[in-house]
Scaffold this motif. Structure first.
Motif, PDB file in Angstrom:
ATOM      1  N   ALA A 303     -14.210 -11.348  -8.288  1.00 19.27           N
ATOM      2  CA  ALA A 303     -13.961 -10.243  -9.211  1.00 19.27           C
ATOM      3  C   ALA A 303     -13.493  -9.000  -8.455  1.00 19.27           C
ATOM      4  CB  ALA A 303     -15.225  -9.932 -10.014  1.00 19.27           C
ATOM      5  N   ALA A 304     -14.111  -8.716  -7.304  1.00 21.63           N
ATOM      6  CA  ALA A 304     -13.721  -7.550  -6.513  1.00 21.63           C
ATOM      7  C   ALA A 304     -12.277  -7.664  -6.050  1.00 21.63           C
ATOM      8  CB  ALA A 304     -14.653  -7.408  -5.303  1.00 21.63           C
ATOM      9  N   VAL A 305     -11.872  -8.862  -5.682  1.00 22.48           N
ATOM     10  CA  VAL A 305     -10.490  -9.085  -5.247  1.00 22.48           C
ATOM     11  C   VAL A 305      -9.530  -8.853  -6.403  1.00 22.48           C
ATOM     12  CG1 VAL A 305      -8.868 -10.854  -4.472  1.00 22.48           C
ATOM     13  CG2 VAL A 305     -11.086 -10.621  -3.340  1.00 22.48           C
ATOM     14  N   GLU A 306      -9.854  -9.352  -7.587  1.00 23.64           N
ATOM     15  CA  GLU A 306      -8.966  -9.185  -8.743  1.00 23.64           C
ATOM     16  C   GLU A 306      -8.842  -7.717  -9.138  1.00 23.64           C
ATOM     17  OE1 GLU A 306      -6.960 -11.279 -10.039  1.00 23.64           O
ATOM     18  OE2 GLU A 306      -7.684 -13.004  -8.893  1.00 23.64           O
ATOM     19  N   ILE A 307      -9.942  -6.996  -9.091  1.00 24.28           N
ATOM     20  CA  ILE A 307      -9.910  -5.568  -9.433  1.00 24.28           C
ATOM     21  C   ILE A 307      -9.031  -4.813  -8.443  1.00 24.28           C
ATOM     22  CG2 ILE A 307     -11.297  -3.464  -9.530  1.00 24.28           C
ATOM     23  CD1 ILE A 307     -13.597  -5.227 -10.610  1.00 24.28           C
ATOM     24  N   ALA A 308      -9.194  -5.118  -7.172  1.00 15.51           N
ATOM     25  CA  ALA A 308      -8.383  -4.451  -6.147  1.00 15.51           C
ATOM     26  C   ALA A 308      -6.907  -4.771  -6.344  1.00 15.51           C
ATOM     27  CB  ALA A 308      -8.845  -4.892  -4.758  1.00 15.51           C
ATOM     28  N   LEU A 309      -6.606  -6.019  -6.633  1.00 15.29           N
ATOM     29  CA  LEU A 309      -5.215  -6.424  -6.813  1.00 15.29           C
ATOM     30  C   LEU A 309      -4.595  -5.725  -8.022  1.00 15.29           C
ATOM     31  CD1 LEU A 309      -2.926  -8.207  -5.807  1.00 15.29           C
ATOM     32  CD2 LEU A 309      -3.813 -10.060  -7.232  1.00 15.29           C
ATOM     33  N   GLN A 310      -5.355  -5.597  -9.098  1.00  8.18           N
ATOM     34  CA  GLN A 310      -4.849  -4.905 -10.291  1.00  8.18           C
ATOM     35  C   GLN A 310      -4.538  -3.444  -9.974  1.00  8.18           C
ATOM     36  OE1 GLN A 310      -7.670  -5.461 -13.491  1.00  8.18           O
ATOM     37  NE2 GLN A 310      -7.571  -7.698 -13.348  1.00  8.18           N
ATOM     38  N   THR A 311      -5.408  -2.812  -9.203  1.00  7.76           N
ATOM     39  CA  THR A 311      -5.193  -1.415  -8.818  1.00  7.76           C
ATOM     40  C   THR A 311      -3.912  -1.277  -8.007  1.00  7.76           C
ATOM     41  OG1 THR A 311      -7.567  -0.960  -8.788  1.00  7.76           O
ATOM     42  CG2 THR A 311      -6.151   0.533  -7.534  1.00  7.76           C
ATOM     43  N   VAL A 312      -3.724  -2.189  -7.078  1.00  5.78           N
ATOM     44  CA  VAL A 312      -2.549  -2.135  -6.208  1.00  5.78           C
ATOM     45  C   VAL A 312      -1.269  -2.403  -6.993  1.00  5.78           C
ATOM     46  CG1 VAL A 312      -1.389  -3.306  -4.284  1.00  5.78           C
ATOM     47  CG2 VAL A 312      -3.808  -2.709  -4.119  1.00  5.78           C
ATOM     48  N   MET A 313      -1.289  -3.408  -7.846  1.00  9.39           N
ATOM     49  CA  MET A 313      -0.076  -3.778  -8.578  1.00  9.39           C
ATOM     50  C   MET A 313       0.341  -2.701  -9.576  1.00  9.39           C
ATOM     51  SD  MET A 313       0.808  -6.544  -7.169  1.00  9.39           S
ATOM     52  CE  MET A 313       2.107  -7.114  -8.260  1.00  9.39           C
ATOM     53  N   SER A 314      -0.607  -1.881 -10.012  1.00 10.78           N
ATOM     54  CA  SER A 314      -0.276  -0.806 -10.949  1.00 10.78           C
ATOM     55  C   SER A 314       0.068   0.496 -10.237  1.00 10.78           C
ATOM     56  CB  SER A 314      -1.443  -0.571 -11.913  1.00 10.78           C
ATOM     57  OG  SER A 314      -2.598  -0.129 -11.208  1.00 10.78           O
ATOM     58  N   ALA A 315      -0.061   0.537  -8.923  1.00 14.36           N
ATOM     59  CA  ALA A 315       0.239   1.745  -8.149  1.00 14.36           C
ATOM     60  C   ALA A 315       1.729   1.840  -7.850  1.00 14.36           C
ATOM     61  CB  ALA A 315      -0.565   1.740  -6.848  1.00 14.36           C
ATOM     62  N   ASP A 316       2.185   3.052  -7.586  1.00 15.55           N
ATOM     63  CA  ASP A 316       3.585   3.280  -7.241  1.00 15.55           C
ATOM     64  C   ASP A 316       3.900   2.733  -5.858  1.00 15.55           C
ATOM     65  OD1 ASP A 316       4.019   4.622  -9.624  1.00 15.55           O
ATOM     66  OD2 ASP A 316       3.487   6.578  -8.758  1.00 15.55           O
ATOM     67  N   SER A 317       5.154   2.363  -5.672  1.00 16.70           N
ATOM     68  CA  SER A 317       5.620   2.003  -4.339  1.00 16.70           C
ATOM     69  C   SER A 317       5.707   3.266  -3.494  1.00 16.70           C
ATOM     70  CB  SER A 317       6.992   1.324  -4.405  1.00 16.70           C
ATOM     71  OG  SER A 317       6.910   0.107  -5.123  1.00 16.70           O
ATOM     72  N   ALA A 318       5.778   3.084  -2.190  1.00 13.57           N
ATOM     73  CA  ALA A 318       5.870   4.232  -1.294  1.00 13.57           C
ATOM     74  C   ALA A 318       7.085   5.080  -1.655  1.00 13.57           C
ATOM     75  CB  ALA A 318       5.966   3.752   0.152  1.00 13.57           C
ATOM     76  N   SER A 319       6.888   6.389  -1.718  1.00 14.90           N
ATOM     77  CA  SER A 319       7.947   7.306  -2.108  1.00 14.90           C
ATOM     78  C   SER A 319       8.897   7.573  -0.946  1.00 14.90           C
ATOM     79  CB  SER A 319       7.325   8.628  -2.583  1.00 14.90           C
ATOM     80  OG  SER A 319       8.295   9.639  -2.676  1.00 14.90           O
ATOM     81  N   ILE A 320      10.137   7.918  -1.277  1.00 11.91           N
ATOM     82  CA  ILE A 320      11.101   8.276  -0.247  1.00 11.91           C
ATOM     83  C   ILE A 320      10.669   9.535   0.506  1.00 11.91           C
ATOM     84  CG2 ILE A 320      12.564   9.725  -1.728  1.00 11.91           C
ATOM     85  CD1 ILE A 320      14.981   8.408  -0.281  1.00 11.91           C
ATOM     86  N   ASP A 321       9.832  10.337  -0.142  1.00 10.75           N
ATOM     87  CA  ASP A 321       9.306  11.537   0.516  1.00 10.75           C
ATOM     88  C   ASP A 321       8.415  11.203   1.697  1.00 10.75           C
ATOM     89  OD1 ASP A 321      10.595  13.081  -1.387  1.00 10.75           O
ATOM     90  OD2 ASP A 321       8.834  13.188  -2.706  1.00 10.75           O
ATOM     91  N   GLU A 322       7.965   9.949   1.774  1.00 10.46           N
ATOM     92  CA  GLU A 322       7.087   9.538   2.860  1.00 10.46           C
ATOM     93  C   GLU A 322       7.851   9.193   4.144  1.00 10.46           C
ATOM     94  OE1 GLU A 322       3.905   9.412   3.137  1.00 10.46           O
ATOM     95  OE2 GLU A 322       3.219   9.767   1.093  1.00 10.46           O
ATOM     96  N   LEU A 323       9.189   9.136   4.060  1.00 10.69           N
ATOM     97  CA  LEU A 323       9.970   8.640   5.193  1.00 10.69           C
ATOM     98  C   LEU A 323       9.703   9.392   6.489  1.00 10.69           C
ATOM     99  CD1 LEU A 323      13.456   7.785   3.648  1.00 10.69           C
ATOM    100  CD2 LEU A 323      11.813   6.212   4.679  1.00 10.69           C
TER     101      LEU A 323
END
Length: 336
Positions: A303-323
């Motif tokens: 369950a902990a793995v699934e929750i973490a994966l859901q959080t990650v998949m719903s997060a934004d990709s790294a922004s170009i501002d991070e370059l």
């Protein structure tokens, strides 16, 4: 159960915690394999499945302020030291919730707040960094210990030789943990070194060399506890220890590697000695944990793995501002 908690416990609590960590490590690795294999998501990773007992022992034995240097095959090490699953998965998948906001990738995951100072993609590159960290602790008068984790192949590099020599010469509070999974990428250990036991190399540096069953978390913990105590409290600084943990890697060097170089009978024998179900059976047979409790631990890990994966998949990709963020320092007095 949370992948973000590292505890130092003893007795029955330690055995339960060892199993919790091992199951979480297995679930995290299995889920990555399933997700990539089915096309659910895409990332690059180097499986650590089969090596959970070693990392779990480190997770239980190390203090929160002790420091760890690990490798690109360090998913289990990161979990053991308390790096949140969201940060690990997030970094692997280039998301903003990653440990380095998605810029480091699978090979470069670090969380200094949890004591994980470096994950390196270069074989043998970790020990010299660990020497620097251990030297800093000694110069500051701290009782902090640095642990560096690496594979058997790393002991063939010049960087390892120099680091081991300096650590022993200067009596540094450092523990070398060799996760000997018997293959350096695709090459068996027997083809890369003349000696039978990697731990025998320690004698050449004047430090203790200890060889243990890397599939037995209690054996690893006992050896690691002794090495940590020697490094932390030994006379004249105690000095380093080389710990060889003999284990096996159930999956390929990288995900998708079909492992044609591993004999089928060798792999079958190794998987029959899988440390996770073996330790579960040990806990059940000894009466330390009931089957219902063990089932609950297993379910909580998944369950902990699934929750973490859901959080990650719903997060934004790294922004170009991070370059260019975290790449260049702005000197004082210069315009931003």
């Amino acid at each position: 159960m949370s992948g973000a908690v590292t505890e130092r416990v003893s007795g029955t609590g330690a055995e339960r915690r060892l199993y919790e960590l091992m199951v979480l490590m297995k679930a995290a690795d299995d889920r990555l394999s399933k997700g990539i294999g089915t096309g659910e998501f895409m990332c690059v990773y180097w499986p650590s499945r089969g090596q959970e007992a070693i990392a779990a022992a480190m997770g239980v034995s190390l203090r929160p302020d002790d420091q760890l240097v690990t490798t690109y095959r360090g998913l289990h090490d990161l979990i053991g030291k308390g790096v949140p699953l969201e940060e690990i998965y997030g970094e692997m998948m280039g998301r903003s919730v990653g440990a380095s906001r998605g810029k480091g990738g699978s090979m470069h995951i670090a969380n200094p707040g949890k004591g994980v100072m470096l994950s390196t993609g270069i074989v043998g590159a970790g020990p010299p960094v660990a020497v620097g960290l251990a030297m800093a602790a000694k110069l500051k008068g701290l009782d902090r210990v640095t642990v560096v984790s690496f594979g058997d192949g790393a002991t063939n590099t010049g960087s390892f030789h120099e680091a081991a020599n300096m650590a022993a010469l200067w009596d540094l509070p450092l523990v070398f943990v060799c996760q000997n999974n018997q293959y350096a990428e695709m090459t068996p250990t027997s083809d890369t070194m003349k000696i039978e036991h990697v731990a025998d190399r320690a004698a050449g540096y004047g430090m203790p060399g200890v060889r243990v069953d890397g599939n037995d978390p209690l054996a690893v913990k006992a050896a690691l506890d002794e090495a940590l105590h020697r490094a932390r409290f030994g006379p004249d600084g105690g000095g380093p220890t080389f710990l060889e943990c003999v284990t096996f890697r159930f999956r390929g060097h990288y995900f998708g590697d079909r492992m044609p170089y591993i004999p089928n009978e060798q792999l079958a024998a190794a998987m029959a000695a899988d440390p996770v179900p073996r330790f579960r059976a040990r806990l059940a047979e000894s009466g330390l944990c009931g089957e219902d409790e063990l089932d609950r631990i297993d379910a909580e890990a998944r369950a902990a793995v699934e929750i973490a994966l859901q959080t990650v998949m719903s997060a934004d990709s790294a922004s170009i501002d991070e370059l260019d963020r975290d790449v260049y320092a702005t000197p004082i007095g210069f315009p931003v």
